[in-house]
Design a protein around this motif. Sequence first.
Motif, PDB file in Angstrom:
ATOM      1  N   TYR A  45     -25.965  64.210   6.671  1.00 27.68           N
ATOM      2  CA  TYR A  45     -25.220  62.935   6.576  1.00 27.68           C
ATOM      3  C   TYR A  45     -25.286  62.172   7.896  1.00 27.68           C
ATOM      4  CZ  TYR A  45     -23.312  65.217   2.431  1.00 27.68           C
ATOM      5  OH  TYR A  45     -23.158  65.852   1.219  1.00 27.68           O
ATOM      6  N   LEU A  46     -25.334  62.891   8.982  1.00 23.58           N
ATOM      7  CA  LEU A  46     -25.412  62.235  10.288  1.00 23.58           C
ATOM      8  C   LEU A  46     -26.717  61.464  10.431  1.00 23.58           C
ATOM      9  CD1 LEU A  46     -24.241  61.778  13.123  1.00 23.58           C
ATOM     10  CD2 LEU A  46     -25.290  63.939  13.826  1.00 23.58           C
ATOM     11  N   TYR A  47     -27.812  62.038   9.910  1.00 19.31           N
ATOM     12  CA  TYR A  47     -29.104  61.355   9.982  1.00 19.31           C
ATOM     13  C   TYR A  47     -29.156  60.126   9.076  1.00 19.31           C
ATOM     14  CZ  TYR A  47     -30.556  65.636  12.331  1.00 19.31           C
ATOM     15  OH  TYR A  47     -30.653  66.692  13.195  1.00 19.31           O
ATOM     16  N   GLU A  48     -28.325  60.096   8.053  1.00 15.77           N
ATOM     17  CA  GLU A  48     -28.331  58.956   7.141  1.00 15.77           C
ATOM     18  C   GLU A  48     -27.601  57.748   7.719  1.00 15.77           C
ATOM     19  OE1 GLU A  48     -26.893  60.011   3.303  1.00 15.77           O
ATOM     20  OE2 GLU A  48     -28.175  61.787   3.101  1.00 15.77           O
ATOM     21  N   LEU A  49     -26.731  57.959   8.673  1.00 11.13           N
ATOM     22  CA  LEU A  49     -25.978  56.848   9.250  1.00 11.13           C
ATOM     23  C   LEU A  49     -26.851  56.069  10.233  1.00 11.13           C
ATOM     24  CD1 LEU A  49     -22.515  58.523   9.990  1.00 11.13           C
ATOM     25  CD2 LEU A  49     -23.106  56.972   8.117  1.00 11.13           C
ATOM     26  N   GLY A 107     -21.285  53.416   0.508  1.00 11.67           N
ATOM     27  CA  GLY A 107     -22.743  53.435   0.410  1.00 11.67           C
ATOM     28  C   GLY A 107     -23.452  53.782   1.701  1.00 11.67           C
ATOM     29  N   LEU A 108     -22.742  54.374   2.656  1.00  8.47           N
ATOM     30  CA  LEU A 108     -23.366  54.728   3.936  1.00  8.47           C
ATOM     31  C   LEU A 108     -24.084  56.073   3.860  1.00  8.47           C
ATOM     32  CD1 LEU A 108     -20.541  53.573   6.375  1.00  8.47           C
ATOM     33  CD2 LEU A 108     -22.674  52.384   5.822  1.00  8.47           C
ATOM     34  N   ILE A 109     -23.671  56.940   2.966  1.00 14.16           N
ATOM     35  CA  ILE A 109     -24.335  58.231   2.763  1.00 14.16           C
ATOM     36  C   ILE A 109     -24.432  58.489   1.270  1.00 14.16           C
ATOM     37  CG2 ILE A 109     -23.502  59.193   4.953  1.00 14.16           C
ATOM     38  CD1 ILE A 109     -21.461  60.817   3.291  1.00 14.16           C
ATOM     39  N   ARG A 165      -9.844  62.142  13.647  1.00 12.63           N
ATOM     40  CA  ARG A 165     -10.233  61.711  12.301  1.00 12.63           C
ATOM     41  C   ARG A 165      -9.682  60.329  11.975  1.00 12.63           C
ATOM     42  NH1 ARG A 165      -7.204  62.457   7.793  1.00 12.63           N
ATOM     43  NH2 ARG A 165      -6.027  64.160   8.777  1.00 12.63           N
ATOM     44  N   GLU A 166      -8.445  60.083  12.310  1.00 10.05           N
ATOM     45  CA  GLU A 166      -7.849  58.786  12.016  1.00 10.05           C
ATOM     46  C   GLU A 166      -8.514  57.661  12.823  1.00 10.05           C
ATOM     47  OE1 GLU A 166      -3.753  59.385  12.820  1.00 10.05           O
ATOM     48  OE2 GLU A 166      -3.346  60.439  10.924  1.00 10.05           O
ATOM     49  N   ALA A 167      -8.935  57.967  14.057  1.00 14.52           N
ATOM     50  CA  ALA A 167      -9.652  56.964  14.847  1.00 14.52           C
ATOM     51  C   ALA A 167     -10.989  56.623  14.194  1.00 14.52           C
ATOM     52  CB  ALA A 167      -9.861  57.469  16.275  1.00 14.52           C
ATOM     53  N   PHE A 168     -11.651  57.626  13.626  1.00 18.07           N
ATOM     54  CA  PHE A 168     -12.906  57.363  12.928  1.00 18.07           C
ATOM     55  C   PHE A 168     -12.671  56.529  11.674  1.00 18.07           C
ATOM     56  CE2 PHE A 168     -16.026  58.434   9.673  1.00 18.07           C
ATOM     57  CZ  PHE A 168     -17.215  58.140  10.332  1.00 18.07           C
ATOM     58  N   GLN A 169     -11.599  56.820  10.947  1.00 19.93           N
ATOM     59  CA  GLN A 169     -11.305  56.047   9.733  1.00 19.93           C
ATOM     60  C   GLN A 169     -10.970  54.591  10.064  1.00 19.93           C
ATOM     61  OE1 GLN A 169      -8.197  58.615   8.239  1.00 19.93           O
ATOM     62  NE2 GLN A 169      -9.583  59.608   6.756  1.00 19.93           N
ATOM     63  N   GLN A 170     -10.312  54.369  11.181  1.00 20.25           N
ATOM     64  CA  GLN A 170     -10.047  52.994  11.605  1.00 20.25           C
ATOM     65  C   GLN A 170     -11.343  52.279  11.970  1.00 20.25           C
ATOM     66  OE1 GLN A 170      -7.172  53.142  14.762  1.00 20.25           O
ATOM     67  NE2 GLN A 170      -5.521  53.944  13.451  1.00 20.25           N
ATOM     68  N   LEU A 171     -12.244  53.003  12.646  1.00 22.06           N
ATOM     69  CA  LEU A 171     -13.543  52.407  12.980  1.00 22.06           C
ATOM     70  C   LEU A 171     -14.339  52.116  11.716  1.00 22.06           C
ATOM     71  CD1 LEU A 171     -15.631  51.606  15.159  1.00 22.06           C
ATOM     72  CD2 LEU A 171     -16.420  53.994  15.129  1.00 22.06           C
ATOM     73  N   LEU A 172     -14.232  52.988  10.717  1.00 22.65           N
ATOM     74  CA  LEU A 172     -14.952  52.787   9.463  1.00 22.65           C
ATOM     75  C   LEU A 172     -14.411  51.576   8.707  1.00 22.65           C
ATOM     76  CD1 LEU A 172     -17.062  53.880   7.461  1.00 22.65           C
ATOM     77  CD2 LEU A 172     -15.275  55.337   6.492  1.00 22.65           C
TER      78      LEU A 172
END
Length: 254
Positions: free
Chosen positions: A197-201, A184-186, A240-247
């Motif tokens: 999508y960047l502005y929606e975060l 539900g973030l975007i 990408r994997e670092a972002f998925q871990q942060l997510l």
Amino acid sequence: MRTLFCCLVRVLALVLLLAAPPLLAQPARNAAAPPLPLPRDQSSNVVLRAPKAERLRSFREQRDFQYVTVKSELSAWDLLWMRFWRWVAELLNTRPGKVLWEYGIYAALVLAFVFVVLKLMQVDITRAFGRAPQRAPLSYDTESEDIHALDFQTLLQEAEGTGNHRLAIRLGYLKVLKQLADQGLIRWQPDKTNHDYLYELPAGPLATAFRELTQQFDYVWYGEHDDLTPTHYAQARATREAFQQLLASPRRAA
């Protein structure tokens, strides 16, 4: 006899009065004559005095007594821009220049209006006016893709197995968009741009990491870099994997 004597005296006095003006006017003519030069004074000696060195030095240091041409303090770059704007001003003073300036303003306003309309319609300008990305050799159509209907695990393995790193980066980015939409973030829509999508975060580490991931994707996909080495793709996959871990982290908004 006495009467005759008186008449003679009166006539003589009248003659003297008539003769008096020429005699009085003579000194006036003499006064108008140029004066005679005075003799040179040879009794006194004239001594020329030179000013002191300290006083001359003080005069030289004063700005009012410095009669020199001051050089321009502008750099070569400033002088170049000055000549350029002078050339522009001279060009605009001509008739063709005035016509170009007048219609150039209207053209700029039209282009700005078109740009605003395209942004409001959420049209990807880079794709509309640039080269379309080359299609991957796999049976994959980017025009009809739906992130909720794609099997990213299978497609990623197939792209990586065939060495199609460019398509693998696209599939990995779409997988991230699906994860953001699932949480539900975007709100994913096919006609949205990546920057929408960047502005929606919300502001924070997640938005910063997503911006870096988006820049990486735009550079590879829209730049049509098909010559990515396995090392480059490994670096992109690590991002990408670092972002998925942060997510997936519960403290991602901290």
